[in-house]
Write a protein that holds these residues in place. Structure first.
Motif, PDB file in Angstrom:
ATOM      1  N   MET A   1       0.834  -1.209   0.000  1.00 53.43           N
ATOM      2  CA  MET A   1       0.000   0.000   0.000  1.00 53.43           C
ATOM      3  C   MET A   1       0.866   1.256   0.000  1.00 53.43           C
ATOM      4  N   LYS A   2       0.404   2.286  -0.714  1.00 47.17           N
ATOM      5  CA  LYS A   2       1.202   3.487  -0.903  1.00 47.17           C
ATOM      6  C   LYS A   2       0.873   4.593   0.101  1.00 47.17           C
ATOM      7  N   THR A   3       1.850   5.448   0.274  1.00 44.60           N
ATOM      8  CA  THR A   3       1.655   6.719   0.971  1.00 44.60           C
ATOM      9  C   THR A   3       1.998   7.815  -0.029  1.00 44.60           C
ATOM     10  N   ILE A   4       1.051   8.703  -0.271  1.00 47.66           N
ATOM     11  CA  ILE A   4       1.291   9.776  -1.234  1.00 47.66           C
ATOM     12  C   ILE A   4       1.234  11.129  -0.530  1.00 47.66           C
ATOM     13  N   ALA A   5       1.892  12.096  -1.139  1.00 42.59           N
ATOM     14  CA  ALA A   5       1.814  13.483  -0.657  1.00 42.59           C
ATOM     15  C   ALA A   5       0.985  14.280  -1.648  1.00 42.59           C
ATOM     16  N   ILE A   6       0.115  15.138  -1.118  1.00 40.89           N
ATOM     17  CA  ILE A   6      -0.671  16.032  -1.961  1.00 40.89           C
ATOM     18  C   ILE A   6      -0.416  17.466  -1.515  1.00 40.89           C
ATOM     19  N   ILE A   7      -0.098  18.312  -2.488  1.00 42.38           N
ATOM     20  CA  ILE A   7       0.159  19.733  -2.233  1.00 42.38           C
ATOM     21  C   ILE A   7      -0.900  20.543  -2.982  1.00 42.38           C
ATOM     22  N   PRO A   8      -1.906  21.061  -2.295  1.00 38.14           N
ATOM     23  CA  PRO A   8      -2.895  21.909  -2.966  1.00 38.14           C
ATOM     24  C   PRO A   8      -2.280  23.285  -3.240  1.00 38.14           C
ATOM     25  N   ALA A   9      -2.408  23.766  -4.470  1.00 36.18           N
ATOM     26  CA  ALA A   9      -1.802  25.057  -4.822  1.00 36.18           C
ATOM     27  C   ALA A   9      -2.617  25.704  -5.941  1.00 36.18           C
ATOM     28  N   ARG A  10      -3.689  26.345  -5.573  1.00 37.65           N
ATOM     29  CA  ARG A  10      -4.519  26.990  -6.590  1.00 37.65           C
ATOM     30  C   ARG A  10      -3.905  28.331  -7.005  1.00 37.65           C
ATOM     31  N   GLY A  11      -4.383  28.840  -8.115  1.00 38.19           N
ATOM     32  CA  GLY A  11      -3.810  30.065  -8.650  1.00 38.19           C
ATOM     33  C   GLY A  11      -4.366  31.336  -8.042  1.00 38.19           C
ATOM     34  N   GLY A  12      -5.625  31.314  -7.660  1.00 38.05           N
ATOM     35  CA  GLY A  12      -6.243  32.532  -7.139  1.00 38.05           C
ATOM     36  C   GLY A  12      -5.792  32.850  -5.728  1.00 38.05           C
ATOM     37  N   SER A  13      -5.395  34.086  -5.492  1.00 40.36           N
ATOM     38  CA  SER A  13      -5.011  34.541  -4.162  1.00 40.36           C
ATOM     39  C   SER A  13      -5.227  36.046  -4.108  1.00 40.36           C
ATOM     40  N   LYS A  14      -6.101  36.471  -3.221  1.00 38.58           N
ATOM     41  CA  LYS A  14      -6.458  37.878  -3.171  1.00 38.58           C
ATOM     42  C   LYS A  14      -5.439  38.715  -2.396  1.00 38.58           C
ATOM     43  N   ARG A  15      -4.939  38.198  -1.291  1.00 36.52           N
ATOM     44  CA  ARG A  15      -4.048  38.985  -0.435  1.00 36.52           C
ATOM     45  C   ARG A  15      -2.637  39.081  -1.012  1.00 36.52           C
ATOM     46  N   ILE A  16      -2.153  37.988  -1.594  1.00 31.10           N
ATOM     47  CA  ILE A  16      -0.850  37.998  -2.252  1.00 31.10           C
ATOM     48  C   ILE A  16      -1.054  37.429  -3.649  1.00 31.10           C
ATOM     49  N   PRO A  17      -1.117  38.272  -4.667  1.00 35.31           N
ATOM     50  CA  PRO A  17      -1.329  37.786  -6.034  1.00 35.31           C
ATOM     51  C   PRO A  17      -0.281  36.747  -6.425  1.00 35.31           C
ATOM     52  N   ASP A  18      -0.763  35.657  -7.048  1.00 37.84           N
ATOM     53  CA  ASP A  18       0.133  34.576  -7.490  1.00 37.84           C
ATOM     54  C   ASP A  18       1.009  34.073  -6.344  1.00 37.84           C
ATOM     55  N   LYS A  19       0.431  33.968  -5.167  1.00 34.85           N
ATOM     56  CA  LYS A  19       1.187  33.631  -3.962  1.00 34.85           C
ATOM     57  C   LYS A  19       2.031  32.365  -4.107  1.00 34.85           C
ATOM     58  N   ASN A  20       1.453  31.320  -4.654  1.00 37.34           N
ATOM     59  CA  ASN A  20       2.145  30.030  -4.664  1.00 37.34           C
ATOM     60  C   ASN A  20       3.344  29.966  -5.604  1.00 37.34           C
ATOM     61  N   ILE A  21       3.491  30.988  -6.466  1.00 33.47           N
ATOM     62  CA  ILE A  21       4.680  31.018  -7.331  1.00 33.47           C
ATOM     63  C   ILE A  21       5.566  32.230  -7.036  1.00 33.47           C
ATOM     64  N   GLN A  22       5.242  32.967  -5.972  1.00 33.27           N
ATOM     65  CA  GLN A  22       6.133  34.041  -5.542  1.00 33.27           C
ATOM     66  C   GLN A  22       7.470  33.433  -5.104  1.00 33.27           C
ATOM     67  N   ILE A  23       8.553  34.127  -5.400  1.00 27.68           N
ATOM     68  CA  ILE A  23       9.872  33.597  -5.041  1.00 27.68           C
ATOM     69  C   ILE A  23      10.100  33.738  -3.537  1.00 27.68           C
ATOM     70  N   PHE A  24      10.334  32.591  -2.916  1.00 28.50           N
ATOM     71  CA  PHE A  24      10.635  32.540  -1.483  1.00 28.50           C
ATOM     72  C   PHE A  24      12.045  31.975  -1.346  1.00 28.50           C
ATOM     73  N   GLY A  25      12.968  32.799  -0.888  1.00 28.52           N
ATOM     74  CA  GLY A  25      14.372  32.401  -0.938  1.00 28.52           C
ATOM     75  C   GLY A  25      14.824  32.512  -2.378  1.00 28.52           C
ATOM     76  N   THR A  26      15.059  31.374  -2.996  1.00 25.53           N
ATOM     77  CA  THR A  26      15.466  31.362  -4.405  1.00 25.53           C
ATOM     78  C   THR A  26      14.505  30.567  -5.281  1.00 25.53           C
ATOM     79  N   LEU A  27      13.423  30.068  -4.679  1.00 25.95           N
ATOM     80  CA  LEU A  27      12.517  29.175  -5.404  1.00 25.95           C
ATOM     81  C   LEU A  27      11.069  29.623  -5.260  1.00 25.95           C
ATOM     82  N   PRO A  28      10.204  29.265  -6.205  1.00 17.98           N
ATOM     83  CA  PRO A  28       8.774  29.539  -6.039  1.00 17.98           C
ATOM     84  C   PRO A  28       8.253  28.853  -4.774  1.00 17.98           C
ATOM     85  N   LEU A  29       7.307  29.484  -4.125  1.00 14.20           N
ATOM     86  CA  LEU A  29       6.813  29.013  -2.827  1.00 14.20           C
ATOM     87  C   LEU A  29       6.408  27.545  -2.856  1.00 14.20           C
ATOM     88  N   VAL A  30       5.656  27.129  -3.868  1.00 12.40           N
ATOM     89  CA  VAL A  30       5.155  25.754  -3.913  1.00 12.40           C
ATOM     90  C   VAL A  30       6.281  24.728  -3.997  1.00 12.40           C
TER      91      VAL A  30
END
Length: 224
Positions: A1-30
């Protein structure tokens, strides 16, 4: 039996536009959650990103995750996270998936050994779900009719003498796939795994959260 990881990352974000692809450190947040899952390959068999956004999909594939296209109907601001997790399970051959590890993109900083420790506890305690919590040392109260009423203390009581209260920090969740298919992430017998680490204070929702997370990341790198 497997163990999987799921990362929800939708595109819409009102407080921080494009939040999940904003650069955090040197990489996109997601990407931070994708890399964390990859670093725990002894536990996680497959990594899925659930998104409704073409740019997030492109980045996730570039960094080695599988992508499930999330329908607009379950991508709104008010849609619960479990909807995305359930959709992933319904979109893949999940008959051999036993456990789902939820890694939120908004929690990019996690203690290195956290997943190994929580998964061990999850199995040892023989529970169907686990989530991480952190003790809070603040004095809370309610304001009713312009009057402050203490909630977890009495006036004059020392902070160190407070009855322990904990908050759900969002670092990670482990849940049986069967529960998620029934729209549940945290079950009644869920095991609360206590994490008292500075990373537990990081959950990015606003610009100030983002700046605080960057500060904590830089501080950790300097100490390392």
């Amino acid at each position: 039996m497997k163990t999987i990881a799921i990362i929800p990352a939708r595109g819409g974000s009102k407080r921080i536009p494009d939040k999940n692809i904003q650069i955090f450190g040197t990489l996109p947040l997601v990407v931070h959650s994708i890399l964390y899952a990859q670093q725990n390959g002894s536990i996680i068999d497959e990594i899925y990103v659930s998104t409704d956004n073409a740019e997030i999909k492109k980045i996730a594939l570039q960094f080695g995750a599988k992508v499930i296209d999330r329908p607009a109907a379950i991508s709104g601001d008010l849609e619960p996270t479990v909807s995305a997790l359930k959709h992933v399970l319904e979109s893949i051959d999940s008959n051999d998936v036993e456990n789902v590890i939820l890694l939120q993109a908004t929690n990019p900083l996690r203690p290195e050994n956290l997943l190994a420790e929580t998964f061990e506890a999850y199995q040892k305690e023989n529970v169907d779900s686990l989530f991480t919590v952190t003790r809070n040392h603040q004095k809370f109260g309610k304001i009713i009719n312009k009057k402050f009423t203490p909630f977890n203390y009495t006036i004059g009581q020392r902070s160190q003498d407070l009855e322990p209260l904990f908050f759900e920090n969002g670092l990670l969740y482990i849940t049986k796939a069967s529960l998620i298919l029934n729209d549940i992430i945290i079950s009644e017998n869920a095991f609360p795994f206590e994490v008292n680490h500075i990373f537990a204070q990081v959950d990015i929702d606003t610009e100030n959260d983002f700046k605080y997370a960057q500060f904590i990341q830089a501080l950790n790198q300097n100490e390392g």
